[in-house]
Every structure is written in structure tokens, then in C-alpha cells.
Scaffold this motif. Sequence first.
Motif, PDB file in Angstrom:
ATOM      1  N   ALA A 133      37.767 -11.203 -47.689  1.00 53.89           N
ATOM      2  CA  ALA A 133      37.133 -10.773 -48.862  1.00 53.89           C
ATOM      3  C   ALA A 133      35.998  -9.797 -48.255  1.00 53.89           C
ATOM      4  O   ALA A 133      35.807  -9.098 -46.713  1.00 53.89           O
ATOM      5  CB  ALA A 133      35.920 -12.121 -49.562  1.00 53.89           C
ATOM      6  N   ASP A 134      35.774  -8.648 -48.829  1.00 53.74           N
ATOM      7  CA  ASP A 134      34.543  -7.632 -49.077  1.00 53.74           C
ATOM      8  C   ASP A 134      33.652  -8.416 -48.581  1.00 53.74           C
ATOM      9  O   ASP A 134      32.419  -7.406 -48.763  1.00 53.74           O
ATOM     10  CB  ASP A 134      34.265  -7.288 -50.147  1.00 53.74           C
ATOM     11  CG  ASP A 134      33.932  -7.414 -50.989  1.00 53.74           C
ATOM     12  OD1 ASP A 134      34.006  -8.556 -51.477  1.00 53.74           O
ATOM     13  OD2 ASP A 134      33.873  -6.689 -52.545  1.00 53.74           O
ATOM     14  N   ARG A 135      33.115  -9.505 -48.306  1.00 53.24           N
ATOM     15  CA  ARG A 135      31.668  -9.452 -48.298  1.00 53.24           C
ATOM     16  C   ARG A 135      31.713 -11.559 -47.277  1.00 53.24           C
ATOM     17  O   ARG A 135      32.281 -12.331 -47.310  1.00 53.24           O
ATOM     18  CB  ARG A 135      31.171 -10.620 -49.724  1.00 53.24           C
ATOM     19  CG  ARG A 135      29.639 -11.441 -49.214  1.00 53.24           C
ATOM     20  CD  ARG A 135      29.326 -12.040 -51.037  1.00 53.24           C
ATOM     21  NE  ARG A 135      29.327 -13.307 -51.328  1.00 53.24           N
ATOM     22  CZ  ARG A 135      28.902 -14.536 -51.853  1.00 53.24           C
ATOM     23  NH1 ARG A 135      27.818 -13.960 -52.275  1.00 53.24           N
ATOM     24  NH2 ARG A 135      29.647 -15.540 -51.745  1.00 53.24           N
ATOM     25  N   VAL A 136      31.089 -11.130 -46.543  1.00 59.69           N
ATOM     26  CA  VAL A 136      30.820 -11.730 -45.164  1.00 59.69           C
ATOM     27  C   VAL A 136      29.547 -13.297 -45.186  1.00 59.69           C
ATOM     28  O   VAL A 136      28.685 -11.986 -45.691  1.00 59.69           O
ATOM     29  CB  VAL A 136      31.445 -11.695 -43.718  1.00 59.69           C
ATOM     30  CG1 VAL A 136      30.960 -12.726 -43.173  1.00 59.69           C
ATOM     31  CG2 VAL A 136      32.646 -11.547 -43.736  1.00 59.69           C
ATOM     32  N   VAL A 137      29.820 -14.706 -45.361  1.00 58.94           N
ATOM     33  CA  VAL A 137      29.206 -15.384 -46.057  1.00 58.94           C
ATOM     34  C   VAL A 137      28.955 -15.949 -44.743  1.00 58.94           C
ATOM     35  O   VAL A 137      29.890 -16.899 -44.634  1.00 58.94           O
ATOM     36  CB  VAL A 137      28.694 -15.933 -47.656  1.00 58.94           C
ATOM     37  CG1 VAL A 137      28.453 -17.102 -47.523  1.00 58.94           C
ATOM     38  CG2 VAL A 137      28.974 -15.228 -48.160  1.00 58.94           C
ATOM     39  N   VAL A 138      27.978 -16.460 -44.029  1.00 60.65           N
ATOM     40  CA  VAL A 138      27.753 -17.506 -42.900  1.00 60.65           C
ATOM     41  C   VAL A 138      26.531 -18.351 -43.713  1.00 60.65           C
ATOM     42  O   VAL A 138      25.356 -18.270 -44.209  1.00 60.65           O
ATOM     43  CB  VAL A 138      27.011 -16.914 -41.626  1.00 60.65           C
ATOM     44  CG1 VAL A 138      26.385 -17.662 -40.779  1.00 60.65           C
ATOM     45  CG2 VAL A 138      27.820 -15.320 -41.097  1.00 60.65           C
TER      46      VAL A 138
END
Length: 92
Positions: free
Chosen positions: A29-34
Motif C-alpha cells: 500500500a501507499d500507506r504504512v500503518v504500525v
Amino acid sequence: MLLLPERLTAHEANDTLRMLQQGLRGEPADRVVVDAGALAAFDSSALAVLLECQRIARASGRRFEVQQLPPKLRALAVLYGVAELLPEAVTP
């Protein structure tokens, strides 16, 4: 979504960063969520790991967000003046 372990101190920081780097490579994805929801024991090394993950994500053109950052870690980020660098994830 990348998950932080329950414990993230100076002792675990290098291994955790390596694990997250591998996960970052697999995130399409174009977004990384931690997700930091599991964090129970941590020190300022947790901030260093998150900031390095953010640097890597942004270098590859992706947004970086943190989900469920523990209040005490958010307070530590404020104390060190880096809170604005750890945006909270907005669930769609």
C-alpha cells in the motif's frame, strides 16, 4: 499493517527494527500503518524505531501512521519534541 511487540527497549530495538524493515518491504500500500497497541514495556528506543520506520516508509514514497500509540509513549514523544512526526492512523 505492522505490529510492534509487547516489549521494545534498547535491548530489543535492533531485532524489532529488522523485523519491521522486512515487513515494510512486503507492504504494497501507499500507506504504512504500525500498530503499537501491544506495547507494554518500552523506553525511548521505541521512538527511535518508529522514527526510523517512518524514514524508510517516506523514502519509498509512502505515508506513515501509528495506531494505538500508548499514552505514555505519546507523552515521551511530546517530551522529546517528536510527537508531530508520529501521526495517528485514521481508520477508513
